[in-house]
Design an enzyme around this catalytic site. Structure first.
Site, PDB file in Angstrom:
ATOM      1  N   GLU A  12      -4.901  -5.281  10.713  1.00 41.60           N
ATOM      2  CA  GLU A  12      -3.900  -4.235  10.889  1.00 41.60           C
ATOM      3  C   GLU A  12      -4.138  -3.512  12.218  1.00 41.60           C
ATOM      4  OE1 GLU A  12      -2.117  -2.913   6.942  1.00 41.60           O
ATOM      5  OE2 GLU A  12      -3.971  -1.807   7.151  1.00 41.60           O
ATOM      6  N   ASN A  35       0.864  -1.187   0.000  1.00 38.75           N
ATOM      7  CA  ASN A  35       0.000   0.000   0.000  1.00 38.75           C
ATOM      8  C   ASN A  35       0.902   1.239   0.000  1.00 38.75           C
ATOM      9  OD1 ASN A  35      -1.829   2.024   0.520  1.00 38.75           O
ATOM     10  ND2 ASN A  35      -2.298   1.368   2.610  1.00 38.75           N
ATOM     11  N   SER A  42       3.874  -2.160  10.321  1.00 36.05           N
ATOM     12  CA  SER A  42       5.336  -2.128  10.442  1.00 36.05           C
ATOM     13  C   SER A  42       5.984  -3.468  10.105  1.00 36.05           C
ATOM     14  CB  SER A  42       5.752  -1.658  11.841  1.00 36.05           C
ATOM     15  OG  SER A  42       5.279  -0.340  12.066  1.00 36.05           O
ATOM     16  N   LYS A  57       0.108   4.284  -0.299  1.00 37.23           N
ATOM     17  CA  LYS A  57      -0.542   5.470   0.299  1.00 37.23           C
ATOM     18  C   LYS A  57      -0.313   6.711  -0.575  1.00 37.23           C
ATOM     19  CE  LYS A  57      -0.009   3.298   4.749  1.00 37.23           C
ATOM     20  NZ  LYS A  57       0.070   3.399   6.190  1.00 37.23           N
ATOM     21  N   GLY A 100       2.741   2.209  10.745  1.00 34.70           N
ATOM     22  CA  GLY A 100       3.657   3.338  10.579  1.00 34.70           C
ATOM     23  C   GLY A 100       4.336   3.777  11.861  1.00 34.70           C
ATOM     24  N   GLU A 156      -6.740   4.331   8.107  1.00 35.34           N
ATOM     25  CA  GLU A 156      -6.595   5.770   7.818  1.00 35.34           C
ATOM     26  C   GLU A 156      -7.877   6.325   7.205  1.00 35.34           C
ATOM     27  OE1 GLU A 156      -2.933   5.365   5.623  1.00 35.34           O
ATOM     28  OE2 GLU A 156      -1.924   4.831   7.498  1.00 35.34           O
ATOM     29  N   HIS A 183      -9.353   0.703   5.192  1.00 38.80           N
ATOM     30  CA  HIS A 183      -8.066   0.939   5.860  1.00 38.80           C
ATOM     31  C   HIS A 183      -8.296   1.864   7.062  1.00 38.80           C
ATOM     32  CE1 HIS A 183      -3.987   2.311   6.600  1.00 38.80           C
ATOM     33  NE2 HIS A 183      -3.585   1.221   5.963  1.00 38.80           N
TER      34      HIS A 183
HETATM   35  C1  PEP Z   1      -0.594   0.000   6.263  1.00 42.95           C
HETATM   36  O1  PEP Z   1      -0.926   1.153   6.424  1.00 42.95           O
HETATM   37  O2  PEP Z   1      -1.347  -0.761   5.600  1.00 42.95           O
HETATM   38  C2  PEP Z   1       0.655  -0.463   6.861  1.00 42.95           C
HETATM   39  C3  PEP Z   1       0.731  -1.719   7.185  1.00 42.95           C
HETATM   40  O3  PEP Z   1       1.627   0.484   7.047  1.00 42.95           O
HETATM   41  P1  PEP Z   1       3.106   0.248   7.618  1.00 42.95           P
HETATM   42  O4  PEP Z   1       3.624  -1.035   7.016  1.00 42.95           O
HETATM   43  O5  PEP Z   1       3.876   1.446   7.196  1.00 42.95           O
HETATM   44  O6  PEP Z   1       2.963   0.122   9.104  1.00 42.95           O
END
Ligand code: PEP
Length: 250
Positions: free
Chosen positions: A167, A9, A213, A11, A173, A97, A95
């Site tokens: 997630e 992703n 992460s 973003k 992040g 976000e 997601h």
């Molecule tokens: C995400 O937002 O789907 C995600 C997993 O981000 P990150 O790997 O940067 O934590």
């Protein structure tokens, strides 16, 4: 055998030309990856460019979102049919976000899932708790509620086309990752939840991705769990070598 998947992703990162460079780099390096479904979710402006570049490769292409309306006066939105016509075959929905910044509810996500399916897109639907909910041991309850809400009126025939991504919001992040035990525990719970909604065959065939992460240094121990079928990768998917390295972690 469930499909092992590593989805990136991107973003809201990269200019158009930087994105094209990253797509080309991935296409060039992709042969190194076997038996894993790689998917990239670049920003919308790159969807069609990516579709052309990925044409003869088996890398999947996702939108990062789509509208909960089929078409019309919704300035700035992109519909599921537009995504499909630009060459996408997957769409990330729900997601955290989108939930946090755009107030997307399970009801809205459910409408998007239905439109995604109708337009022959495979929805990658996201669930996960915030830190406070984890600390209060409410993560099972929250995830079950999200899943039940998102899957309202989705038939078993449609559900078999869906991928779930767990997630934990506190891991996205932040550099904090769920431990392999935490990931396994909740992935197993998600599979059980799906078994209760549909049946055990459907639950056993479902790919459940971990996101938060995930990087080359921790992907192996996360993917080693029996109910973790891959990852939804944010930050590390912006680097072709890291992304490819993660996809070799099964
Ligand atoms: C995400 O937002 O789907 C995600 C997993 O981000 P990150 O790997 O940067 O934590």
């Amino acid at each position: 055998m469930r499909t092992q998947i590593v989805a990136g992703n991107w973003k809201m990162n990269n200019t158009f030309s930087e994105g094209v460079d990253l797509i080309n780099e991935l296409v060039e390096k992709f042969d190194a990856v076997k038996e894993v479904q790689l998917i990239i979710a670049p920003p919308f402006i790159l969807t069609n460019e990516a579709a052309k570049a990925l044409k003869y490769k088996t890398i999947g292409l996702a939108g990062q979102n789509c509208s909960n309306q089929s078409h019309g006066a919704y300035t700035g939105d992109i519909s599921a049919s537009m995504l499909k016509s630009a060459g996408a075959n997957y769409v990330i929905l729900g997601h955290s976000e989108r939930r946090a910044y755009y107030h997307e509810t399970d009801q809205i996500i459910n409408e998007k899932i239905k439109l995604g399916l109708k337009n022959d897109l495979i929805p990658i639907i996201c669930c996960g708790e915030v830190l406070k909910e984890r600390e209060e041991n409410k993560h099972f309850e929250i995830v079950a509620k999200q899943i039940n809400g998102m899957l309202k009126e989705i038939s078993p025939e449609d559900f078999i086309n869906i991928i779930i991504a767990y997630e934990p919001v506190w891991a996205i992040g932040t550099g904090k990752t769920a431990t392999p035990d935490q990931a396994q525990e909740i992935h197993q719970f998600i599979r059980e939840t799906i078994k209760n909604i549909y049946d055990s065959d459907i639950a056993n065939n479902l790919s459940i991705l971990y996101g938060g992460s995930c990087k080359p240094s921790n992907a192996k121990e996360l993917f080693a769990n029996p109910d973790v079928d891959g990852g939804l990768i944010g930050g590390a998917s912006l680097n072709a070598d890291e992304f490819i390295e993660i996809s070799k972690s099964f």
